[in-house]
Design a protein around this motif. Structure first.
Motif, short mmCIF file in Angstrom:
data_model
loop_
_atom_site.label_atom_id
_atom_site.label_comp_id
_atom_site.label_asym_id
_atom_site.label_seq_id
_atom_site.Cartn_x
_atom_site.Cartn_y
_atom_site.Cartn_z
N ASP A 148 -8.89 12.57 0.65
CA ASP A 148 -8.94 12.97 2.05
C ASP A 148 -8.02 14.15 2.32
N HIS A 151 -5.17 14.90 -0.13
CA HIS A 151 -4.29 15.10 -1.27
C HIS A 151 -5.10 15.62 -2.45
N ASN A 184 -0.37 15.81 0.64
CA ASN A 184 0.14 14.58 1.25
C ASN A 184 0.23 13.44 0.26
N SER A 207 -10.21 8.16 -0.62
CA SER A 207 -9.69 8.59 0.67
C SER A 207 -8.19 8.82 0.64
N SER A 208 -7.42 7.83 0.23
CA SER A 208 -5.96 7.98 0.18
C SER A 208 -5.41 7.37 -1.11
N GLY A 263 -1.49 5.39 -5.14
CA GLY A 263 -1.66 5.81 -3.75
C GLY A 263 -0.44 5.42 -2.97
N SER A 264 -0.56 5.40 -1.64
CA SER A 264 0.55 4.98 -0.81
C SER A 264 0.82 3.50 -1.02
N GLN A 302 -1.52 1.17 0.67
CA GLN A 302 -2.93 1.41 0.43
C GLN A 302 -3.50 0.29 -0.43
#
Length: 807
Positions: A126, A128, A144, A164-165, A181-182, A185
């Motif tokens: 999305d 990154h 990001n 996406s993330s 990921g985060s 996430q």
């Protein structure tokens, strides 16, 4: 245990090696590298042009009548798209550019990465980007991705794909799936857990799910939702699909038998069952494919015509990257010499055998639920292959250990000088302490902070040299260990005549080594009361500069650590510090000074900003410099600006990041009066935005020619802050009022460029960090300012001409 006869084992071994050499099936998705890419939110589709000398990117946005070229003079190998951006990797792998498709102008393509380290592919999520380093197989991520729990530096990947993330990849050594990921996430964790135990040959990511082919050729999908059936692509035979493509709630695949596309999930109303495709890519809610017959791009799905739309891209698109390597054993595409304009080949994916089976393992079945006594025939073959390769690896490992023991190169028996590891002699286990020396410590003593930092830097550099495949003493990444006598000789015993400045922990001297190299040597403060401060700054610079390599950071050549002496050796910056050129009248009053042009001042600002952006966004973990000022921006013989002096720098980490401001934690404020962030100074809260404030003051110096704290002006002989002097004028629209009169008159576009720099500087010095721009924003503004300067009557203006090819 059952064992094979030796001839049979050898035959199977070479069979496995032959199969391993076959190219894996193609796999393109929401964020994988391909020759076609989609930005979902703006319904923008880009592809790499074929049959042209320059393989540039051509794009089309739904609702527009014509396509347009992006960066027409640059050749790309792959493109990848996310929610609203498209990124392209240049053919040499050392640069990639991204375009925010929400901006109409195609001039908005921005260089995100430029390094001597080449990438083999990139994958956009999305917001990154992740890529694979060609030489090592390691992962790098940008934009990001600062909050991502990135893979270990030791992990090696054969592919990468972004959702996406999150991003996922296949490990090169085990074919297992690794996702990151985060921390909040759930998709990354769920997908990695779902694929655990399945050796995979390909993997692609959608918004919140991923699919791929396992080692036996069956499709496996995992994700956090199956509301539209996207996790159940129809499959009843091995290697039924050659290519997979995933969106938000759909999964598509190209059938191996006839190259037609089948999709599962929420993708209506068009099904191109009659078309044959070379490849297919997905946006969030629609799909585009490269038609076999004419290599045109056809898109379908919600928002597109019911019969699909062939995009008017003005010519054929590449079905794969043009490469210089041999394409055996699977051969090349027909007409690939024409498609690549006589430069390279397009390798064709190997055809996989279609193995019919009455009961293929269901994708949802976990490895633990299968009967261990009756695995499927394809699985038995796969396990046998892995067992044989594992055995060969084990034998090789044992042989390596035996060799190490034989030559005495293991377990510290050989003295190895790595990039930053000084010679540290430890006390012998004998009671008399024989073998001790300077810096000797008993074995029972805990390691000091300084030695721990140096060992960490040493391990990092050793790993980097192993990945790069070189151990040459002339390798630019390798820091040398010098004796104090060598450096004293190089500086004429640190004479006053050779003194050229001072740094965070000592005095800097110009020196000339015995081999003729000119260097700058920083000698730590020799007073006893300053020793601990000197030691800390020495360790900090040694650790940071041994792991940071960028054109806009000063390079560390070597170091010396003897008794109480701590010295660092840097490459020599012929044109000195920016501060001297701006504020030393013997320099700036010269009409011929290169810095007496707005072009050069903006370029210097851009150079320094790129160096700081590297520290914040690309270093892992990120680094806060803490002492950005004009005297720490040095100019080499080509007038390229480089950031220096990392004695006060601090390393950030994922646990210190809040996602908005970056790394945050309380620290005693350090820095230089006039440049120090007031939020940091007053509240002891350190963020990446503290460096932004310092850079803002430097930008104001470049604009006004005044020091950060100066006497004169409306306050008479009272000290005046440059921020207090310049910002009110900029806010009132009177930029010209505060500009340095030593620089020539402004041309039209040049005035716009200087104004853009001024407004950028004004925002950089906002009192609160949350109101300051990021380094990525600053770099973008300065790039734009330099372009404007280039366009300003080149034949007569002071801008002249200058390349903005990235660093």
């Amino acid at each position: 245990m059952y064992s094979l006869p030796l001839p049979s084992a050898i035959a199977i071994f070479f069979t496995v090696i032959a199969l391993a050499s076959l190219a894996p099936p193609s796999a393109h998705a929401l964020g994988s590298g391909a020759t076609i890419a989609i930005a979902s939110d703006t319904a923008t589709v880009c592809s790499i042009a074929a049959e042209l000398p320059t393989r540039n990117i051509r794009c089309f946005r739904r609702g527009e009548s014509l396509a347009f070229d992006a960066l027409p003079n640059v050749s790309f190998s792959v493109v990848s798209g996310g929610r609203s951006s498209i990124c392209g990797l240049v053919e040499d792998g050392r640069r990639f550019f991204c375009w925010d498709t929400r901006i109409n102008s195609t001039r908005s393509w921005r260089r995100v990465y430029n390094d001597t380290v080449a990438l083999s592919t990139i994958a956009v999520g999305d917001d990154h980007v992740c890529g694979i380093i060609s030489a090592t197989g390691g992962i790098k991520c940008w934009r990001n991705a600062t909050t991502f729990n990135l893979p270990s530096d030791d992990d090696r990947f054969q592919s990468v794909s972004s959702g996406s993330s999150f991003s996922c990849g296949i490990l090169a050594n085990s074919s297992q799936v690794r996702c990151w990921g985060s921390s909040n996430q759930p998709a990354a964790t769920a997908i990695e857990d779902g694929f655990r135990g399945f050796p995979m040959t390909s993997l692609v990511s959608g918004s919140s799910h991923a699919c791929g082919l396992n080692s036996t050729g069956f499709v496996i999908c995992r994700g956090i939702s199956n509301e539209n059936g996207q996790l159940g692509l129809p499959s009843n035979s091995a290697f039924q699909y050659s290519t997979l493509s995933l969106g938000a709630n759909h999964t598509c695949g190209i059938r191996s038998v006839n190259n037609t596309v089948v999709c599962q999930g929420s993708l209506e109303p068009y099904n191109p069952a009659a078309e044959s495709f070379e490849t297919v890519v997905s946006g969030s809610s629609f799909v585009c494919g490269l038609v076999t017959s004419n290599l045109s791009v056809l898109c379908w799905g919600p928002g597109w015509p019911s019969s699909g739309l062939v995009l008017p891209l003005g010519g054929p698109s590449l079905p794969g990257p043009c490469v210089q390597s041999d394409c055996s054993p699977c051969g090349t595409y027909l007409r690939d010499q024409i498609l690549c304009f006589g430069e390279g080949h397009i390798c064709k994916p190997c055809d996989q055998p279609i193995i019919t089976t009455s009961s293929p393992p269901p994708p949802s079945q976990s490895p633990s639920s299968r009967s261990p006594s009756s695995p499927s025939r394809p699985l038995r073959k796969g396990l046998l292959a892995f067992a044989i390769i594992g055995s060969v690896g084990a034998v090789s490992g044992i042989c390596s250990v035996i060799y190490c023991l034989w030559v005495g190169g293991c377990f510290g028996q050989k003295k190895v000088h790595n990039s930053v590891q000084p010679t540290i002699t430890r006390a012998s286990s004998d009671n008399n302490g024989s073998g001790g020396g300077v810096g000797s410590v008993p074995r029972t003593s805990p390691p000091s902070r300084s030695s721990t930092l140096r060992r960490q830097a040493s391990r990092a550099m050793t790993m980097r040299r192993q990945r790069s495949g070189t151990s040459s003493s002339k390798h630019p990444d390798k820091a040398e260990e010098f004796s104090f006598a060598e450096l004293a000789l190089a500086t004429d015993n640190f004479s006053v005549e050779n003194k050229i400045g001072s740094g965070s922990f000592g005095v800097v001297y110009r020196g000339k080594l015995l081999d003729g190299r000119e260097v700058a040597i920083k000698r730590g403060e020799t007073k006893t009361k300053k020793f601990q401060e000197k030691e800390t700054a020495f360790d900090s610079e040694l650790v940071f500069l041994s792991r940071l390599h960028h054109k806009h950071l000063v390079r560390l050549v070597g170091y010396c650590e003897e008794h109480d002496e701590r010295l660092l050796v840097y490459e020599y910056m012929k044109n000195g510090a920016l501060h001297n050129h701006l504020h030393d009248h013997s320099n700036v009053e010269k009409a011929s000074s290169l810095l007496n042009s707005w072009r050069m001042r903006i370029k210097v600002a851009l150079d320094a900003s790129r160096g700081i952006e590297y520290l914040h966004n690309y270093a892992v973990p990120p680094i806060i410099h803490r002492d950005i000022k004009s005297s720490n921006i040095l100019l080499d013989s080509n007038w390229t600006a480089r950031v220096s002096d990392f004695g006060l720098s601090l390393m950030g980490g994922g646990q210190l990041t809040d996602g908005i401001y970056g790394s945050i934690r309380p620290y005693k404020a350090v820095g230089t009066v006039g440049y120090i962030d007031p939020e940091y100074y007053g509240l002891n809260v350190l963020t990446e935005k503290s460096d932004v404030y310092g850079l803002g003051v430097v930008l104001l110096e470049l604009l006004t020619g005044r020091r950060a704290i100066f006497k004169g002006g409306d306050n008479g002989d009272q000290p005046t802050s440059l921020v207090d002097y310049a910002v009110p004028a900029i806010m009132a629209g009177n930029v010209v009022q505060v500009l340095d009169p030593r620089v020539g008159n402004l041309e039209l576009n040049e005035a716009e460029a200087v104004e853009l720099v001024a407004y950028t500087a004004m925002h950089c010095v906002n009192l609160e960090g949350k109101d300051r721009p990021t380094m990525a924003d600053i770099v973008a503004n300065l790039e734009r300012a330099l372009v404007l300067c280039e366009e300003s009557h080149m034949s007569i203006s002071s801008c002249g001409t200058i390349s903005i090819v990235s660093e």
